[in-house]
Structure formats: structure tokens, C-alpha cells
Design a protein around this motif. Structure first.
Motif, mmCIF file in Angstrom:
data_model
loop_
_atom_site.group_PDB
_atom_site.id
_atom_site.type_symbol
_atom_site.label_atom_id
_atom_site.label_comp_id
_atom_site.label_asym_id
_atom_site.label_seq_id
_atom_site.Cartn_x
_atom_site.Cartn_y
_atom_site.Cartn_z
ATOM 1 N N PRO A 153 0.836 -1.204 0.000
ATOM 2 C CA PRO A 153 0.000 0.000 0.000
ATOM 3 C C PRO A 153 0.872 1.256 0.000
ATOM 4 C CG PRO A 153 -0.738 -1.560 1.677
ATOM 5 C CD PRO A 153 0.587 -2.051 1.181
ATOM 6 N N VAL A 155 0.480 5.615 0.033
ATOM 7 C CA VAL A 155 -0.296 6.858 0.052
ATOM 8 C C VAL A 155 0.652 8.005 -0.247
ATOM 9 C CG1 VAL A 155 -1.534 8.515 1.498
ATOM 10 C CG2 VAL A 155 -2.127 6.101 1.614
ATOM 11 N N ASP A 166 -0.873 4.556 -5.859
ATOM 12 C CA ASP A 166 -1.914 3.727 -5.242
ATOM 13 C C ASP A 166 -3.060 4.629 -4.777
ATOM 14 O OD1 ASP A 166 -3.398 1.799 -3.956
ATOM 15 O OD2 ASP A 166 -1.992 1.503 -2.305
ATOM 16 N N SER A 167 -2.804 5.444 -3.749
ATOM 17 C CA SER A 167 -3.823 6.336 -3.194
ATOM 18 C C SER A 167 -3.201 7.696 -2.906
ATOM 19 C CB SER A 167 -4.403 5.749 -1.894
ATOM 20 O OG SER A 167 -4.904 4.444 -2.104
ATOM 21 N N LEU A 315 -6.115 5.294 6.021
ATOM 22 C CA LEU A 315 -6.176 4.638 4.721
ATOM 23 C C LEU A 315 -5.141 3.514 4.632
ATOM 24 C CD1 LEU A 315 -7.382 4.527 1.893
ATOM 25 C CD2 LEU A 315 -5.863 6.376 1.212
ATOM 26 N N ARG A 319 -5.680 -0.641 4.092
ATOM 27 C CA ARG A 319 -5.030 -1.391 3.025
ATOM 28 C C ARG A 319 -4.151 -2.509 3.583
ATOM 29 N NH1 ARG A 319 -4.536 -2.221 -0.763
ATOM 30 N NH2 ARG A 319 -3.226 -1.084 -2.216
ATOM 31 N N THR A 324 -10.675 -3.272 1.227
ATOM 32 C CA THR A 324 -10.779 -2.416 0.052
ATOM 33 C C THR A 324 -11.171 -1.016 0.516
ATOM 34 O OG1 THR A 324 -11.435 -4.258 -1.360
ATOM 35 C CG2 THR A 324 -11.912 -2.039 -2.163
ATOM 36 N N HIS A 327 -12.341 4.863 -0.876
ATOM 37 C CA HIS A 327 -11.889 5.932 -1.769
ATOM 38 C C HIS A 327 -10.364 5.938 -1.817
ATOM 39 C CE1 HIS A 327 -15.998 7.376 -1.632
ATOM 40 N NE2 HIS A 327 -15.922 7.433 -0.327
ATOM 41 N N LYS A 328 -9.823 6.221 -2.991
ATOM 42 C CA LYS A 328 -8.376 6.282 -3.155
ATOM 43 C C LYS A 328 -7.879 7.705 -3.382
ATOM 44 C CE LYS A 328 -7.261 1.620 -4.618
ATOM 45 N NZ LYS A 328 -6.411 0.824 -5.520
ATOM 46 N N ARG A 329 -8.775 8.666 -3.387
ATOM 47 C CA ARG A 329 -8.405 10.088 -3.528
ATOM 48 C C ARG A 329 -9.208 10.858 -2.497
ATOM 49 N NH1 ARG A 329 -7.214 14.127 -8.118
ATOM 50 N NH2 ARG A 329 -8.410 15.978 -7.542
ATOM 51 N N ASP A 381 -12.950 7.558 -6.021
ATOM 52 C CA ASP A 381 -12.309 6.257 -6.161
ATOM 53 C C ASP A 381 -11.076 6.377 -7.047
ATOM 54 O OD1 ASP A 381 -14.347 5.251 -4.664
ATOM 55 O OD2 ASP A 381 -15.541 4.667 -6.410
#
Length: 381
Positions: A153, A155, A166-167, A315, A319, A324, A327-329, A381
Motif C-alpha cells: 500500500p 499513500v 496507489d492512493s 487509509l 489497506r 478495500t 476511496h483512493k483520492r 475512487d
């Protein structure tokens, strides 16, 4: 003669879970459950095992445990610099969330160098962290490839962009620059000079500059290429003042891309006997602790970076747990704090009068700021 330190080191190396189990008269599995914080152990047994651990000087082998569980309980965070308040605040929020969940942080600082960041990523990957936090979105292709291949993961923080590894958890630097330029134009400032950083370039500074210039085009301001590239320091801010006041047609506002340069500009005006904002208005970006205490108090853009760190930590925990993330943003928003350093010149709207931002909200505050404008998009997302 063997020192106490040597004896202690030998005990830590030689003492095993089996030794603790024999001393406590329990099974090795019970000792493991105590070490893992399991609730399936009575208070009396837990206290007895913990007393034996202290007595024998047992230290768990976290490396071996991490290899067995494919987890190390460590997250790697890479920041541009150790000494800047804004990065420390993000690490505070990130660390608070992770510490509550038994995870620690390995911090590396890359000095705003993508190449050095790449080296740190490669070195940290050898230590098998559970995840990564990176600052911003500018990385070498090799860094992106290493992290994507690791499957860990990741960020990226402090900005918003559409192609994260990834995010991403951050705020819209472009929109913040654009909005504050529109606000100060509405107050009557017409001759603006933009002060950006010539050293340590990064995507946050670059996006703020793009936002300022977008507003200039939208407002049809004749800038005469009034973009000063200066060092991101007090001296850089002082240089901007000297350049702005040396023009045949002086500017009435400096839009500084950082509070550091803006504070340096205010100090230089004081040294030269220039009135702020009477002769030159000054605006910063970051809302560092000095911004509110400065005389005059500095108009700037504020971001809750501790909260940004917390959101990044939450977040990452999701991960790591294999969940799951919804949201990734994630946008933590920004606030424009309008203070005395940019009081409106004659002909502009009064400070504190409602300003209608694009896609934002208008708020009044009771903290000495005349108004704030908050920008916040829905998580994506």
C-alpha cells in the motif's frame, strides 16, 4: 571482565519463549498470546508471564516474527525535509493513528531530490515495511516501478492528482492558488507579482504557480511577466521586495508561494520603512505558526496537516488489513485566511465582505481572520 551491557545483550539473544514458559510454568503458546496482546489470557497469567519476561530480560525477535507473519509492524514515510513545520504536522497525525494500532514509522528525508527519494525507497524496501507514505506526486520512473512491483500500500500526500501510485490524500494546490488570486483581485489589487521558488522545486509549488497564472488569465490582468523566482527562504522574500519596488511601475501585491518567503518579505519591508499593506500587500501560503503572530498578521492558505496525516494513516491501515478502501483520492480541503497584510486598497471591496468562490463556501470566523474560503471535493475512487 564482562560488562552489564554485554550480559544484558547476551541474555536478550539467548533467552527464548521456551525459557519464559518454563519460568512462568505455562505453555509457549500462552507466552505468545501475551506477547501478541491476545485477550484470551487471564489477568493473573498475563501478569505472571510479563514478570518473567522482565526478570529474564527476554526481547521478542520482531524480524523473525515479521517474516513468519509477512508483517513487520513498520511503515516507511519519506518527507522532503525534517525541519519544516508542515511536514512535522503530517508525521504527527500519521504517527498518532499508527501508534494506536501498534505500528511504528521509519522516516527518511530526501531533501526535495527525486533521485535521493528513489535511493531511500530501495533501501527501505530491503527492510520489508508494511506500507509507504510519500510526499507529493513527483517521483522518478524507477521509484514508481519499485513501489508498484512491491504490491505494498502506498499513500502520496500533500497534493491532489489523477495518477497516484496507489492512493492520494491531500488538497488542491492549484485551486488554492487560483482562489486566493481571485479573492485579492476582488479586494482591488491589480498589480500583482507572483513569487515562486527557484530551489527545491516540487509539485505543490508548481501547482500553486499554475493556479495563480490561471487566475491572471481569467481576470485578464496585465502581468508584464511579473513572476519572481527566488530562494524559498527569508532572504528570497527580501529579494522579491527589492525587485518589486525597483520596477518603474511598482506592484501593490506579492503573491508568495510559501509563508517563509512572505515572512521574509514583511521583514524586508520593515527594514526599509515600507508600509504593509499600505505600500505593498503581501500574501503567503501554508499558515505557519508565525503567520498569525506577525505584524501585520499574514493572509495565507491554511491546511489541517495533522488531519491529513491521520487520514493517510487510516487509509494505510485499511489497506494493510486487506480491506478495500472506499476511496483512493481524499481531499482534506484548504482554508483561505484573510488577515491584515492584504487589506484592500481604495476602490476594492472591504475585507470581510462576502466573496463567492468557485465551487467553495464562504465562512466568517472569530479567530481574527476576516473570512475564510474552504474548498473540499467529495472523496473519489
Amino acid at each position: 571482565m564482562v560488562s552489564v551491557q554485554q550480559m544484558t545483550k547476551e541474555r536478550w539473544v539467548n533467552v527464548t519463549i521456551a525459557d519464559v514458559a518454563r519460568r512462568a510454568n505455562v505453555g509457549a503458546g500462552t507466552v505468545s498470546r501475551v506477547l501478541n496482546g491476545s485477550k484470551n489470557v487471564s489477568r493473573e497469567t498475563r501478569e505472571k508471564v510479563e514478570a518473567c519476561i522482565r526478570e529474564l530480560g527476554y526481547m521478542p525477535n520482531l524480524v523473525a516474527r515479521g517474516l513468519a507473519a509477512n508483517r513487520t509492524g513498520m511503515i516507511s514515510a519519506i518527507i522532503p525535509a525534517i525541519g519544516y513545520t508542515q511536514h512535522a504536522e503530517v508525521m504527527q497525525g500519521l504517527g498518532d493513528v499508527l501508534h494506536e494500532n501498534g505500528i511504528q514509522i521509519m522516516i527518511g528525508h530526501c531533501g526535495y531530490s527525486p533521485e535521493r527519494e528513489e535511493q531511500i525507497v530501495a533501501n527501505f524496501l530491503e527492510r520489508r515495511p508494511d506500507a509507504f507514505y510519500l510526499t507529493g506526486g513527483w517521483h522518478t520512473p524507477q521509484t514508481r516501478q519499485l513501489l508498484q512491483a512491491s504490491g505494498l500500500p502506498v499513500v502520496e500526500g500533500a497534493n491532489l492528482f489523477d495518477d497516484p501510485i496507489d492512493s492520494v490524500v491531500g488538497y488542491d494546490n492549484f485551486e488554492a492558488g487560483r482562489q486566493i488570486a481571485h479573492l485579492l483581485y476582488s479586494r482591488g489589487h491589480r498589480r500583482m507579482a507572483i513569487v515562486t521558488s527557484s530551489r527545491d522545486p516540487n509539485d505543490r509549488i508548481a501547482d500553486r504557480l499554475r493556479g495563480y497564472l490561471a487566475a491572471v488569465r481569467e481576470l485578464e490582468i496585465d502581468m508584464d511577466e511579473l513572476v519572481f523566482s527566488c530562494e524559498n527562504s527569508f532572504l528570497g522574500g527580501a529579494e522579491a521586495v527589492d525587485r518589486a519596488t525597483g520596477l518603474s511601475n511598482p506592484v501593490d501585491l506579492l503573491l508568495c508561494s510559501t509563508d517563509v518567503m512572505a515572512v521574509g518579505a514583511v521583514f524586508q519591508c520593515h527594514r526599509r520603512g515600507l508600509s504593509v499593506p499600505g505600500q505593498l500587500a503581501i500574501c503567503g501560503f501554508d499558515d505557519l505558526p508565525i503567520a498569525r503572530s506577525l505584524t501585520p498578521a499574514l493572509t495565507t492558505v491554511s491546511v489541517d496537516r495533522v488531519e491529513m496525516g491521520r487520514r493517510a494513516g487510516q487509509l494505510l491501515l485499511q489497506r494493510i488489513a486487506g480491506e478495500t478502501a472506499p476511496h483512493k483520492r481524499i481531499d482534506v480541503g484548504f482554508v483561505i485566511c484573510e488577515r491584515e497584510s492584504t487589506y484592500a486598497p481604495v476602490g476594492g471591496t472591504e475585507v470581510g465582505e462576502p466573496f463567492t468562490p468557485m465551487n467553495g463556501e464562504f465562512h466568517r470566523t472569530e479567530a481574527g481572520d476576516r473570512q475564510t474560503v474552504r474548498m473540499l471535493e467529495e472523496p473519489r475512487d
